[in-house]
Design an enzyme around this catalytic site. Structure first.
Site, PDB file in Angstrom:
ATOM      1  N   PRO A  83       0.907   1.937  -2.400  1.00 51.83           N
ATOM      2  CA  PRO A  83       0.304   2.372  -0.906  1.00 51.83           C
ATOM      3  C   PRO A  83      -0.933   3.057  -1.030  1.00 51.83           C
ATOM      4  O   PRO A  83      -1.001   3.900  -1.991  1.00 51.83           O
ATOM      5  CB  PRO A  83       1.387   2.990  -0.304  1.00 51.83           C
ATOM      6  CG  PRO A  83       2.736   2.439  -1.026  1.00 51.83           C
ATOM      7  CD  PRO A  83       2.407   2.344  -2.437  1.00 51.83           C
ATOM      8  N   CYS A  84      -1.909   2.526  -0.364  1.00 51.35           N
ATOM      9  CA  CYS A  84      -3.365   2.948  -0.374  1.00 51.35           C
ATOM     10  C   CYS A  84      -3.828   4.142   0.450  1.00 51.35           C
ATOM     11  O   CYS A  84      -4.888   4.712   0.386  1.00 51.35           O
ATOM     12  CB  CYS A  84      -4.370   1.908  -0.380  1.00 51.35           C
ATOM     13  SG  CYS A  84      -4.220   1.098   1.297  1.00 51.35           S
ATOM     14  N   GLN A  85      -2.801   4.508   1.184  1.00 48.88           N
ATOM     15  CA  GLN A  85      -3.481   5.387   2.456  1.00 48.88           C
ATOM     16  C   GLN A  85      -3.873   6.624   1.861  1.00 48.88           C
ATOM     17  O   GLN A  85      -5.043   7.320   2.300  1.00 48.88           O
ATOM     18  CB  GLN A  85      -2.034   5.733   3.355  1.00 48.88           C
ATOM     19  CG  GLN A  85      -1.803   4.725   4.227  1.00 48.88           C
ATOM     20  CD  GLN A  85      -0.766   3.632   3.666  1.00 48.88           C
ATOM     21  OE1 GLN A  85      -0.789   3.774   2.507  1.00 48.88           O
ATOM     22  NE2 GLN A  85      -0.076   2.933   4.501  1.00 48.88           N
ATOM     23  N   PHE A  87      -5.433   7.045  -1.032  1.00 47.48           N
ATOM     24  CA  PHE A  87      -6.661   7.057  -1.723  1.00 47.48           C
ATOM     25  C   PHE A  87      -7.700   6.349  -0.729  1.00 47.48           C
ATOM     26  O   PHE A  87      -9.199   6.311  -1.041  1.00 47.48           O
ATOM     27  CB  PHE A  87      -6.696   5.784  -2.739  1.00 47.48           C
ATOM     28  CG  PHE A  87      -5.635   6.129  -3.777  1.00 47.48           C
ATOM     29  CD1 PHE A  87      -5.820   7.359  -4.625  1.00 47.48           C
ATOM     30  CD2 PHE A  87      -4.638   5.380  -3.938  1.00 47.48           C
ATOM     31  CE1 PHE A  87      -4.965   7.416  -5.571  1.00 47.48           C
ATOM     32  CE2 PHE A  87      -3.426   5.561  -4.975  1.00 47.48           C
ATOM     33  CZ  PHE A  87      -3.700   6.820  -5.964  1.00 47.48           C
TER      34      PHE A  87
END
EC number: 2.1.1.37
Length: 374
Positions: A83-85, A87
């Site tokens: 999950p990229c939230q 970053f």
């Protein structure tokens, strides 16, 4: 020598990475995630691959279970899109955000399965977060496990690989040094400004939905108009997920005043004041790839019709073929599409990874045969 390499996909979501690797020739053994609606979509579309519901926040408790369900610890490649939230350039960018630590689940899985190679995908912000500290942590973690780690020198642009979308993503790819694999060279771009696949190239053949909202299963009302559309339609005669959104007359009136390729800055004074952030009231441009598809569906609008794009239109802009059907509520479907890695981008990298695997494996086989003769 051509080998059918196996792979598992951590944080698989609906399966964008997996589909790209499957299209490239990998045998996908399993997709692992904790999002049930996304796993339902994965299982429906990725025939032959298991869809495993596992909490990768607690990966130490899951690895034995994953190996048991797959039936083997012999996995050639592990791919993952944590999950990229944490970053994201639009997120809190907190180094202590637990989502920033999810790459450790990939580290632990790689240590456990010892694959020949791995791939991690994430947003560009991951590389620069806290002056590159996270990026260096990831590289060092895998180098310590004996992998030669390569990182995209700059984020890869999906449009460069045939995706009708200006989406940027960075990738880490590592190969086991003890097996003779060296560092990986990422694929060179296949397209440029002169021949990008545009939003119009991608979705101009789909029904306008001017007079009705459509349905989850429908039929095409026109023939494909471009090579890209023919490619997307290749294996189906059914149009899935092309369902419109019922807007108020006021919203449609505001959208109608946004020119093609424009946004909130092009609206008359006093119009659309409720949304004035960067992506607000953005209308796609039919002559260019689209902006980055997100997990919502309120800020971007069709380049011609006064409505938000359907799930199918956004799936086309992500390069999902039309036979890939998204399950769940419309909100869940939009999240699945927006969170996915564009399959065509994943496929381009996967093909290059296969070449890298094949070359070293072929050299190893030749050396082994020579040694036997001696």
């Amino acid at each position: 020598m051509t080998t059918k390499y196996t792979a598992i996909d951590l944080f698989c979501g609906a399966g964008g990475l997996s589909l790209g690797f499957k299209q490239a020739g990998f045998q996908m053994l399993a997709g692992i995630d904790a999002n049930e609606p996304a796993l339902n979509t994965y299982e429906y579309n990725m025939g032959g691959a298991l869809a495993l519901n596992e909490d990768l926040f607690k990966v130490d408790d899951s690895l034995d279970d994953i190996a048991k369900k797959i039936g083997t610890k012999n996995i050639d490649v592990i791919i993952a899109g944590p999950p990229c939230q944490g970053f994201s350039l639009t997120g809190s960018r907190d180094l202590n955000d637990t989502r920033n630590k999810l790459y450790l689940a990939v580290v632990k899985a790689v240590k456990y399965f010892k694959p020949k190679a791995f791939l991690i995908e994430n947003v560009p912000g991951m590389a620069t977060l806290y002056k590159g500290v996270v990026k260096e942590q990831i590289i060092n973690s895998f180098e310590d496990l004996g992998y030669a780690v390569s990182v995209t020198p700059k984020p890869l642009l999906a449009a460069d690989y045939g995706v009708p979308q200006f989406r940027k993503r960075m990738f880490f790819v590592g190969y086991r040094k003890d097996l003779g694999y060296g560092y990986f060279d990422f694929p060179t771009p296949l397209y440029n400004d002169s021949n990008y696949v545009t939003a119009g190239d991608a979705i101009s053949d789909l029904p306008s939905l001017e007079n009705d909202l459509g349905s989850e299963e429908a039929t095409y009302t026109s023939s494909p108009k471009t090579d890209y559309q023919r490619k997307m339609r290749k294996d189906t005669n059914v149009l899935y997920n092309h369902v419109g959104t019922k807007h108020t007359d006021e919203v449609k009136w505001v959208i109608s005043q946004v020119p093609e390729g424009g946004n909130h800055k092009d609206l008359p004074k006093g119009v659309g004041e409720s949304r004035k952030f960067n992506e607000a009231w953005t209308r796609y441009d039919s002559h260019k790839p689209s902006k980055t598809i997100d997990t919502g569906h309120r800020n971007h609008f069709h380049y011609k019709w006064n409505r938000v794009p359907t799930v199918r239109e956004n799936a086309r802009l992500q390069s999902f073929p039309d036979n890939f059907r998204f399950l769940g509520t419309k909100t869940q479907q939009n999240k699945q599409v927006g969170n996915a890695v564009p399959p065509l981008l994943a496929e381009a990298i996967a093909k290059k990874m296969i070449k890298h695997l094949n070359k070293t494996d072929k050299d190893a086989l030749i050396n082994k045969q020579l040694n036997l003769k001696i």
